[in-house]
Scaffold this motif. Structure first.
Motif, PDB file in Angstrom:
ATOM      1  N   ASP A 166       0.859  -1.181   0.000  1.00 13.59           N
ATOM      2  CA  ASP A 166       0.000   0.000   0.000  1.00 13.59           C
ATOM      3  C   ASP A 166       0.900   1.237   0.000  1.00 13.59           C
ATOM      4  N   LEU A 167       0.788   2.058  -1.026  1.00  9.56           N
ATOM      5  CA  LEU A 167       1.638   3.238  -1.141  1.00  9.56           C
ATOM      6  C   LEU A 167       1.354   4.265  -0.052  1.00  9.56           C
ATOM      7  N   ASN A 168       0.171   4.240   0.523  1.00  9.44           N
ATOM      8  CA  ASN A 168      -0.179   5.216   1.560  1.00  9.44           C
ATOM      9  C   ASN A 168       0.525   4.933   2.879  1.00  9.44           C
ATOM     10  N   THR A 169       0.633   3.665   3.246  1.00  9.06           N
ATOM     11  CA  THR A 169       1.186   3.292   4.549  1.00  9.06           C
ATOM     12  C   THR A 169       2.548   2.624   4.468  1.00  9.06           C
ATOM     13  N   GLY A 170       2.954   2.141   3.285  1.00  8.56           N
ATOM     14  CA  GLY A 170       4.200   1.402   3.164  1.00  8.56           C
ATOM     15  C   GLY A 170       4.109  -0.018   3.674  1.00  8.56           C
ATOM     16  N   GLU A 171       2.911  -0.495   3.980  1.00  3.76           N
ATOM     17  CA  GLU A 171       2.702  -1.831   4.534  1.00  3.76           C
ATOM     18  C   GLU A 171       2.499  -2.846   3.417  1.00  3.76           C
ATOM     19  N   ILE A 172       3.057  -4.032   3.594  1.00  4.04           N
ATOM     20  CA  ILE A 172       2.824  -5.135   2.668  1.00  4.04           C
ATOM     21  C   ILE A 172       1.452  -5.722   2.991  1.00  4.04           C
ATOM     22  N   ARG A 274       8.894   2.040  -5.486  1.00  5.17           N
ATOM     23  CA  ARG A 274       8.863   1.758  -4.050  1.00  5.17           C
ATOM     24  C   ARG A 274       8.706   0.271  -3.766  1.00  5.17           C
ATOM     25  N   ILE A 275       8.017  -0.468  -4.628  1.00  9.12           N
ATOM     26  CA  ILE A 275       7.910  -1.910  -4.414  1.00  9.12           C
ATOM     27  C   ILE A 275       9.247  -2.580  -4.712  1.00  9.12           C
ATOM     28  N   GLU A 276      10.016  -2.022  -5.652  1.00 14.38           N
ATOM     29  CA  GLU A 276      11.355  -2.562  -5.896  1.00 14.38           C
ATOM     30  C   GLU A 276      12.262  -2.300  -4.691  1.00 14.38           C
ATOM     31  N   THR A 277      12.084  -1.141  -4.057  1.00  8.09           N
ATOM     32  CA  THR A 277      12.817  -0.883  -2.820  1.00  8.09           C
ATOM     33  C   THR A 277      12.403  -1.868  -1.735  1.00  8.09           C
ATOM     34  N   GLN A 278      11.130  -2.221  -1.697  1.00  7.26           N
ATOM     35  CA  GLN A 278      10.661  -3.204  -0.718  1.00  7.26           C
ATOM     36  C   GLN A 278      11.286  -4.562  -0.967  1.00  7.26           C
TER      37      GLN A 278
END
Length: 324
Positions: A166-172, A274-278
């Motif tokens: 979730d781009l809003n919270t950074g949570e998977i 950001r998902i690639e960073t994750q």
């Protein structure tokens, strides 16, 4: 990807610089990642033993929570099963609680069918979902051994890890582990089943381009869901593009008008990085290789890894501002 397509001309673009604005809080959250009190609470003693079953068969001694705690500490501190048992025994001894610790064979046997507890969360806003997949090794010779002996790996294999953030919270918010020959769009329905709350924006790379992905998203979340998937260079407009252009037709026209970099900035596709960073966080914190040997145990291991990364995210995230 545009940054790969224009790789020969990237030196002409100034790289943006950022600074952390909440360094004191973020610095403390980095320290707390190694705090044992975050991973082990005294409240676990109340639910350590398994509930007595009413049907025929043997009685379990340990609850799923007890197994999950031991496997979580194993992943956090990169331990083997026997070392995890010894580590947990020392933690129980320091806590001065009267609890028995599962042995390593029990941890391995119970991991396959373990149901990971997912904390209930009241979501107040819609989800901006970005998904991607990466490969994780399971066994076989590493690159160092291949380079040293100039040989080709004969037994190396890997699994495909699918993550949704979730781009809003950074949570998977969703995850799955599959064999390496499973395509990304095939796993998407199972990932969407794990998302709590409506999705009003979806970002994915070119692997998700196609009618099946759009049909699944529009069926679940309606026609108002914003789907941002880059069409390939050879993409053509649909026959109804003149009368009723689809979202994919609009993306194709925008790319022809502004170029891929212009389309990327207009639609916010840059956020997909950001998902690639994750994925990089996963391989740095959890590791790029699975310890479990069976597929069911490997799926449990990845679910625990997701829980660990979400716990780290809740401890504190950096806030950035651009440096002019």
């Amino acid at each position: 990807m545009p940054h790969k397509f224009h790789a020969s001309r990237r030196h002409k673009f100034d790289k943006k610089k950022y600074r952390v604005t909440n360094w004191r809080d973020y610095n403390e959250s980095l320290r707390n990642r190694g705090d044992l009190t975050i991973w082990v609470s005294r409240e676990i003693g109340k639910e350590w033993s398994a509930q007595r079953r009413t049907t025929r068969g043997g009685q379990r001694k340990y609850s799923d929570l007890a197994i999950e705690v031991c496997l979580t500490l194993r992943s956090v501190y990169a331990l083997a099963l026997r070392q995890s048992q010894g580590f947990m025994r020392s933690v129980v001894r320091l806590m001065q609680v009267d609890l028995s610790v599962p042995d390593f064979s029990t941890l391995s046997r119970r991991a396959g069918g373990l149901q990971i507890t997912k904390p209930a969360k009241a979501r107040t806003e819609t989800v901006h979902l970005v998904v991607d997949s990466t490969g994780v090794k399971i066994y076989g010779e590493g690159e160092w051994l291949q380079n040293k002996h100039k040989t080709k790996a004969m037994r190396r294999s890997w699994r495909k890890l699918h993550l949704g953030m979730d781009l809003n919270t950074g949570e998977i918010v969703c995850s799955d582990l599959t064999y390496e020959n499973v395509g990304d769009p095939t796993v998407l329905p199972d990932l969407l089943d794990q998302v709590d709350g409506p999705v009003n924006k979806f970002l994915g790379d070119g692997a998700y381009d196609g009618e099946p992905t759009r049909r699944v998203l529009e069926t679940r979340y309606g026609d108002d869901v914003e789907i941002i998937i880059p069409p390939p260079k050879t993409a053509v407009l649909s026959p109804e593009a003149d009368r009723n252009p689809s979202s994919r037709d609009k993306h194709i026209l925008a790319i022809k008008d502004k170029g891929r970099l212009g389309w990327q900035k207009q639609t916010g596709y840059n956020q997909r990085s950001r998902i690639e960073t994750q994925m990089g966080r996963w391989k740095q914190v959890i590791g790029n290789k699975l310890k479990a040997r069976t597929f069911n145990n490997q799926r449990t291991e990845t679910k625990i890894g997701v829980s660990i990364l979400n716990t780290i995210t809740k401890l504190g995230r950096p806030a950035f501002e651009a440096i002019p």
